[in-house]
Design a protein around this motif. Structure first.
Motif, PDB file in Angstrom:
ATOM      1  N   ASP A   5      66.546  37.124  20.715  1.00 49.59           N
ATOM      2  CA  ASP A   5      66.618  35.841  20.022  1.00 49.59           C
ATOM      3  C   ASP A   5      66.717  34.732  21.062  1.00 49.59           C
ATOM      4  O   ASP A   5      66.998  34.988  22.240  1.00 49.59           O
ATOM      5  N   THR A   6      66.479  33.513  20.647  1.00 51.25           N
ATOM      6  CA  THR A   6      66.791  32.357  21.489  1.00 51.25           C
ATOM      7  C   THR A   6      68.187  31.884  21.127  1.00 51.25           C
ATOM      8  O   THR A   6      68.714  32.250  20.068  1.00 51.25           O
ATOM      9  N   GLY A   7      68.821  31.106  22.005  1.00 42.21           N
ATOM     10  CA  GLY A   7      70.167  30.664  21.676  1.00 42.21           C
ATOM     11  C   GLY A   7      70.660  29.546  22.565  1.00 42.21           C
ATOM     12  O   GLY A   7      70.173  29.348  23.688  1.00 42.21           O
ATOM     13  N   VAL A  24      77.206  32.406  22.454  1.00 43.72           N
ATOM     14  CA  VAL A  24      75.961  31.703  22.162  1.00 43.72           C
ATOM     15  C   VAL A  24      75.838  31.470  20.659  1.00 43.72           C
ATOM     16  O   VAL A  24      76.496  32.114  19.845  1.00 43.72           O
ATOM     17  N   THR A  26      72.760  31.423  17.961  1.00 40.85           N
ATOM     18  CA  THR A  26      71.365  31.785  17.765  1.00 40.85           C
ATOM     19  C   THR A  26      70.965  31.558  16.307  1.00 40.85           C
ATOM     20  O   THR A  26      71.812  31.590  15.417  1.00 40.85           O
ATOM     21  N   HIS A  29      71.173  35.369  14.506  1.00 38.15           N
ATOM     22  CA  HIS A  29      72.367  36.200  14.679  1.00 38.15           C
ATOM     23  C   HIS A  29      73.641  35.371  14.779  1.00 38.15           C
ATOM     24  O   HIS A  29      74.705  35.900  15.086  1.00 38.15           O
ATOM     25  N   GLN A  53      69.509  26.398  26.914  1.00 28.81           N
ATOM     26  CA  GLN A  53      68.727  27.204  25.989  1.00 28.81           C
ATOM     27  C   GLN A  53      68.353  28.499  26.698  1.00 28.81           C
ATOM     28  O   GLN A  53      67.795  28.463  27.803  1.00 28.81           O
ATOM     29  N   ASP A  55      66.780  32.643  26.528  1.00 23.11           N
ATOM     30  CA  ASP A  55      66.079  33.760  25.891  1.00 23.11           C
ATOM     31  C   ASP A  55      66.998  34.964  26.034  1.00 23.11           C
ATOM     32  O   ASP A  55      67.282  35.403  27.148  1.00 23.11           O
ATOM     33  N   LEU A  56      67.479  35.505  24.924  1.00 23.33           N
ATOM     34  CA  LEU A  56      68.559  36.487  24.938  1.00 23.33           C
ATOM     35  C   LEU A  56      68.095  37.848  24.430  1.00 23.33           C
ATOM     36  O   LEU A  56      67.353  37.942  23.450  1.00 23.33           O
ATOM     37  N   TYR A 112      71.422  25.666  12.902  1.00 20.60           N
ATOM     38  CA  TYR A 112      70.958  25.926  14.262  1.00 20.60           C
ATOM     39  C   TYR A 112      69.820  24.969  14.621  1.00 20.60           C
ATOM     40  O   TYR A 112      69.816  24.384  15.722  1.00 20.60           O
ATOM     41  N   GLU A 116      69.924  22.302  17.700  1.00 21.93           N
ATOM     42  CA  GLU A 116      68.936  22.323  18.774  1.00 21.93           C
ATOM     43  C   GLU A 116      68.262  20.963  18.904  1.00 21.93           C
ATOM     44  O   GLU A 116      68.096  20.426  20.017  1.00 21.93           O
TER      45      GLU A 116
END
Length: 242
Positions: A5-7, A24, A26, A29, A53, A55-56, A112, A116
């Motif tokens: 996911d991104t976060g 984080v 996301t 999640h 930001q 990438d997780l 979210y 962002e």
């Protein structure tokens, strides 16, 4: 168990000699924690700044375990905040409120997206205070404490709405307030999407939203008070307004 996911990075804390625990937020999640090995290395520290930001990738043997993160930088935001004291205090307020308010591992996709977008406005300090106010209202709404400002709670009318009920979050008109007026919260036009949205008016509006953080949301979460980072941001905004 594994997901990607991104976060938004909310916080880090050291874990052992070379690892950190990432907190984080996301889209899919929610607010999530996990251990990241090598997080204290010279390579990673510049990328693990609050608001970044990432990438997780998260993995764990069982879903209920804290698990481990692998993270790659997508974009940084801290440098924008460091250039402006108001933006720095604002960034800290957003991250602290998200950490304070959100349950773990519960998705809040619309919130979210708004968070962002708000953080991506950090390079525009003239627009940011109003955007922050709108974000606070969204946070309250997402957590079940939305303000209902469409009509007067007493008369049902839509004209001359100048108060908010501290108990229900509903608007109250001048005529509907009566003898209760001194006990009601102010409803500045900016909360209705009207007027010029000066910083002075935004500060007043944040006093009203703050009541619901302090007296409705915080007691619902436990014994901890609303993070001081919010008050510090409002103090900075008040100074700017003056």
């Amino acid at each position: 168990m594994e997901w990607r996911d991104t976060g938004i990075l909310l916080s880090t804390r050291k874990h052992g000699e070379t690892s950190v625990i990432l907190e984080v937020f996301t889209p899919d999640h929610g607010r999530h924690l996990g251990v990241m090995k090598g997080g204290t290395s010279r390579k990673m520290v510049p990328h693990l700044q609050p608001g970044a930001q990432l990438d997780l990738r998260w993995s764990a043997r069982l879903e209920e375990h804290m698990g481990a993160f692998r993270a790659e930088p997508e974009r940084a935001r801290a440098h924008l905040a460091m250039a402006n004291r108001l933006m720095l205090s604002g960034l800290n307020a957003v991250l602290a409120l998200l950490s304070f308010s959100l349950p773990e591992r519960e998705p809040h996709v619309p919130l979210y997206r708004r968070s962002e977008s708000l953080l991506d406005l950090m390079g525009q300090p003239d627009l940011w205070p109003l955007a922050y106010l709108r974000w606070e209202m969204s946070l309250l709404e997402d957590l079940g404490f939305a303000l209902d400002l469409a009509s007067c709670a007493v008369t049902g009318g839509t004209e001359d709405l100048i108060y908010v009920s501290p108990k229900t979050g509903r608007a109250v008109s001048r005529s509907g307030a009566g003898d209760w007026a001194p006990r009601l919260l102010p409803l500045p036009p900016v909360l209705l999407g009207q007027g010029e949205a000066s910083n002075t008016e935004i500060v007043q509006a944040l006093g009203t939203t703050g009541h619901f953080f302090e007296h409705h949301l915080a007691p619902n979460l436990g014994d901890d008070p609303v993070p001081e980072a919010r008050a510090r941001f409002i103090d900075q905004l008040s100074r700017r307004a003056e």
